[in-house]
Design an enzyme around this catalytic site. Structure first.
Site, PDB file in Angstrom:
ATOM      1  N   CYS A 187     -37.613  13.153  19.112  1.00 56.73           N
ATOM      2  CA  CYS A 187     -36.900  12.932  17.844  1.00 56.73           C
ATOM      3  C   CYS A 187     -37.034  14.154  16.934  1.00 56.73           C
ATOM      4  CB  CYS A 187     -37.465  11.707  17.119  1.00 56.73           C
ATOM      5  SG  CYS A 187     -37.233  10.153  17.978  1.00 56.73           S
TER       6      CYS A 187
ATOM      7  N   CYS B  64     -24.295  11.689 -28.994  1.00 57.64           N
ATOM      8  CA  CYS B  64     -22.999  11.080 -28.684  1.00 57.64           C
ATOM      9  C   CYS B  64     -22.783  11.052 -27.182  1.00 57.64           C
ATOM     10  CB  CYS B  64     -21.864  11.862 -29.353  1.00 57.64           C
ATOM     11  SG  CYS B  64     -21.745  13.568 -28.723  1.00 57.64           S
TER      12      CYS B  64
ATOM     13  N   CYS C  89     -23.068  14.251 -25.248  1.00 59.02           N
ATOM     14  CA  CYS C  89     -24.440  14.668 -24.922  1.00 59.02           C
ATOM     15  C   CYS C  89     -24.903  14.025 -23.624  1.00 59.02           C
ATOM     16  CB  CYS C  89     -25.399  14.268 -26.045  1.00 59.02           C
ATOM     17  SG  CYS C  89     -25.112  15.103 -27.606  1.00 59.02           S
TER      18      CYS C  89
ATOM     19  N   ASP D 150     -65.264  43.554   3.367  1.00 61.46           N
ATOM     20  CA  ASP D 150     -65.313  44.457   2.218  1.00 61.46           C
ATOM     21  C   ASP D 150     -66.714  44.364   1.614  1.00 61.46           C
ATOM     22  OD1 ASP D 150     -64.364  46.053  -0.008  1.00 61.46           O
ATOM     23  OD2 ASP D 150     -64.410  44.194  -1.163  1.00 61.46           O
TER      24      ASP D 150
END
Length: 803
Positions: free
Chosen positions: A18, A83, A86, A499
């Protein structure tokens, strides 16, 4: 062209075939650059060009392939709308967001309801979009109501299917048990022997409970591939329809019809559903690490609005907000303390058990705990940018990625089902023509057993479940693998390059020796030197001041502070002229220091920096400063040597200092005086010698080498640049985590190989045994279900590993 990355939660996948089909189907879409599907996470990660393709096209392709995409619903409280224009603007704006399926805005209620694709977009991004449009938004608080996780919904669905299937199958199982010679004593109700009663019980199991197998098989075949559903549908249908045929043949005949296989098909489906139920529960457990990490996050924060304190959901905290944290509370976001001081428990992030003292100007990490004082902080990272969120993203990325070994398994499982169908057909023909000529029942039993026992579920789960468990357990110990490929490669590392500064060493110089001279005491020497150095920002100066503080020596204010570049400093302390610096500074002032020359040379040979101090033209003594190795560095390097790994140190420091630090740490191979850009070249030289190299660093100058190395490991106490370039982030500064990372990689890969061995071995052994007629179909079904569960349970053993 704009490339977009989206993560989709896929439903309906049952086996590796699948996930393979979804992956191949997505890759065929024009505009898709890369697609990766994880069966265990049920997640697809797709990189595609937004100009050529939309997310809706991708979702449609997934659905055409016969699978589903998980959708979520967000409810937002909106402000600033006046309104209908908006509300329309907000609605249209939200619908343009990549991943949003639909958006509805109600002006009267000042609410927005958005359905979106899980993984493709977040609620925070939806809120950002509303704010970009000029309005306000916040997630609607749902009180006690908790949204169900889709995985939990799947478990509950499988539980209901199993209970119904079990109730209908038990009577059929009873009749089957009564058929054996050694169970003749069992009482079997007469009515259960009636073929029509058996058909009535088996039919709902076959076509209602088993509907998912038929649907999956149809969609798989429609798209030119085959998966587990094809095998189950073929096997159970053969048993069911052959039994229907026998039942019809028995009409008008006296006595019972023998050789019915209704119980075979019903019990098979019941066992497979039970296996899927166990599998779903086990898969949920494999992502425990993510749940634990998410559980660390704070849910709310108290922020300052003017003179008022307001509690808001964590999602609403913005960068630069002033956040108030009281004793005992979680720090909600990453930030810088602006007021107060406290001890912060950072153990969940750094692994350091001792609380860290923090004061104004210090950085704090979100989700850590404020143990003592009242503090205020300025938010510097919020939402997805916080340290904990980044850790969660790295773990999710690792769990959602594929290791190279998994892709090999996927290729095999992709051709496995057609081969099995072919073997089943050959088995049927051989039995019908040669083994038991003319006996359809015997041929059918062997064929069904072959089809059922060969389901490649275990094969598909073998790798991703182990990667999820292994990377999740590693994350709990502060080892963050960025992907499955890195988890696999780490096992092969034979050379570790370290390092020096901030990795092997603490990264900050400390006073190691104080040697007074003449009439001066150690206390006087430190007093004058530390007082003079208080005005300097140089790291060496800070180490002298800190050394005095540790000895509880109080310093004085200074007058006429002067820095002599490259040589040291001069200042007036208590009316006396104090100089701290190099031999050159002393020579310039005609101060005799030759009596201490042997001591100076010995300390410098040991890799230490020597500062001479003079008071009113009189030599007061010397102070030696060195970047000391971490307490655990030597132990960690010994562990790596014992594991058969070569350890080297690389540094820009001079040879003498480098050799001194290496000797203390137990390292014999040193590459010194290397410029930042030269570190990557040194890594390449080692790779050309056939070595598999892991580079470990913490600074910006380490980033190129981290990127070039086969495995880059960044110390999490270092820089963001180093962590971005690395394949593994070690959240703790302890180098033992390097050995732990290699150990976890080896354990995980061993676990994957065990899973693949048993998955392949199970099918390799099981198919010929079934073809030989030595397995009853219901036994084959039980074995198939058990194999998937056993693979998942074996992978979950990784979650119990202790480092």
């Amino acid at each position: 062209m704009t490339q977009i990355k989206s993560n989709l939660h896929i439903t309906g996948m049952t086996c590796a075939a699948c996930s393979n089909r979804v992956e191949k189907g997505l890759m065929k879409l024009e505009g898709v650059d890369q697609a990766s599907v994880n069966l265990t996470l049920e997640q697809a990660t797709i990189f595609y060009n937004e100009d050529e393709l939309s997310l809706k096209d991708i979702e449609k392709k997934v659905e055409d392939l016969g699978y589903g995409v998980v959708a979520k619903k967000a409810e937002l409280e909106l402000t600033g709308m006046t309104c209908a224009a908006c509300s329309s603007r907000v609605e249209r704006g939200l619908q343009k967001v990549n991943g949003v399926q639909s958006a509805t805005v109600n002006l009267a209620l000042e609410q927005g309801t958005i359905h979106y694709t899980d993984g493709a977009v977040t609620v925070e991004e939806l809120i950002e979009q509303v704010e970009k449009l000029g309005y306000g938004a916040r997630q609607k608080q749902s009180g006690d109501k908790q949204k169900k996780d889709h995985r939990l919904v799947e478990i509950q669905k499988q539980q209901r299917r199993f209970i119904l299937s079990l109730i209908l199958s038990l009577p059929l199982l009873w009749t089957m048990a009564g058929h054996f010679s050694f169970t003749q004593w069992m009482y079997v109700p007469e009515i259960l022997m009636n073929p029509w009663v058996q058909m009535a019980l088996a039919t709902p199991v076959q076509f209602y409970i088993g509907k998912a197998f038929y649907t999956g098989a149809y969609k798989a075949l429609k798209n030119g591939s085959a998966n587990m559903d094809v095998l189950v549908a073929l096997g159970t249908s053969a048993a069911y329809f052959y039994s229907v045929y026998l039942a019809i043949q028995s009409i008008g005949m006296p006595g019972h019809t023998m050789g019915l296989y209704f119980e075979t098909s019903a019990v098979l489906i019941t066992l497979i559903v039970l296996g899927k139920l166990f599998e779903a529960k086990a898969k949920g457990r494999s992502s425990e690490a993510i749940k634990k990490l998410m559980g660390l996050q704070a849910k709310t924060a108290v922020i300052m609005k003017g003179e008022n304190e307001i509690e808001v959901p964590i999602e609403e905290v913005k960068i630069e907000d002033i956040v108030v944290v009281r004793p005992g509370e979680k720090i909600p976001v990453d930030g810088i303390i602006t007021e107060g001081s406290s001890a912060i428990d950072e153990s969940m992030i750094t692994g350091e058990s001792i609380p860290a003292d923090k004061a104004a100007g210090d950085a704090v990490i979100g989700s850590t705990i404020n143990k003592q004082g009242f503090i205020k902080l300025r938010a510097s990272k919020v939402g997805k940018e916080t340290a904990l969120s980044q850790i969660i993203q790295v773990v999710e990325q690792a769990q959602g990625s594929k290791a190279p070994i998994q892709r090999q398994a996927d290729k095999i499982s992709g051709i496995f089902v057609p081969i099995v169908v072919g073997i089943a057909l050959v088995t049927f023909a051989v039995w019908l023509l040669f083994v038991s000529p003319g006996e359809v029942a015997s041929a059918l039993e062997a064929t069904i057993a072959v089809l059922v026992i060969a389901c490649p579920c275990a094969l598909g789960l073998a790798t991703p479940t182990s990667i999820m468990a292994g990377s999740g357990r590693s994350a709990e110990y502060g080892i963050l693998f960025k992907g499955g490929a890195h988890l696999e490669t780490t096992q092969s590392v034979d050379t570790v390059v370290l390092d020096k500064t901030g990795t092997i060493t603490k990264g900050e110089p400390v006073v190691t020796e104080v040697k007074p001279f003449g009439a001066f005491s150690e206390h006087q020497l430190m007093y004058f030197a530390a007082s003079a150095e208080r005005g300097s920002e140089h790291p060496l100066a800070k180490s002298v001041v800190k050394g005095a503080e540790e000895k509880e020596i109080k310093t004085s204010s200074v007058l006429d502070f002067k820095s002599v570049t490259g040589f040291g400093i001069k200042a007036i302390v208590d009316g006396k002229e104090v100089m701290v610096g190099t031999r050159s500074l002393m020579r310039q002032s005609h101060i005799q220091y030759e009596q201490l020359e042997d001591d100076i040379l010995a300390l410098e040979h040991a890799g230490k920096t020597v500062m001479l101090t003079a008071v009113d033209q009189q030599l007061a003594g010397l102070i030696a400063v060195a970047d000391t190795i971490k307490e655990t560095s030597k132990e960690a390097i010994t562990r790596l040597h014992q594991a058969g790994i070569d350890v080297m140190m690389i540094t820009g420091d001079n040879e003498r200092t480098a050799q001194s630090i290496a000797k203390q740490a137990g390292i014999t191979q040193v590459i010194a005086e290397v410029l930042p850009e030269g570190k990557a070249d040194e890594i390449r030289k080692l790779q050309k010698q056939g070595k598999v190299v892991a580079m470990v660093g913490d600074g910006i100058n380490d980033a190129p080498a981290l990127a070039v190395a086969d495995i880059g490991m960044a110390i999490g106490t270092g820089t963001d640049v180093a962590m971005e370039a690395a394949d593994i982030t070690l959240m703790h500064g302890d180098l033992n985590r390097i050995a732990d990372a290699i150990f976890m990689s080896r354990k995980t890969m061993k676990n994957i190989k065990q899973n693949l061995f048993w998955a392949f071995g199970y099918n390799t052994l099981g198919i010929p045994i079934a073809a030989a007629g030595l397995l009853a179909p219901w036994v084959a079904g039980a074995a198939m279900a058990f194999s998937s569960v056993s693979v998942v349970l074996n992978a979950l053993r990784l979650q119990r590993i202790k480092l």
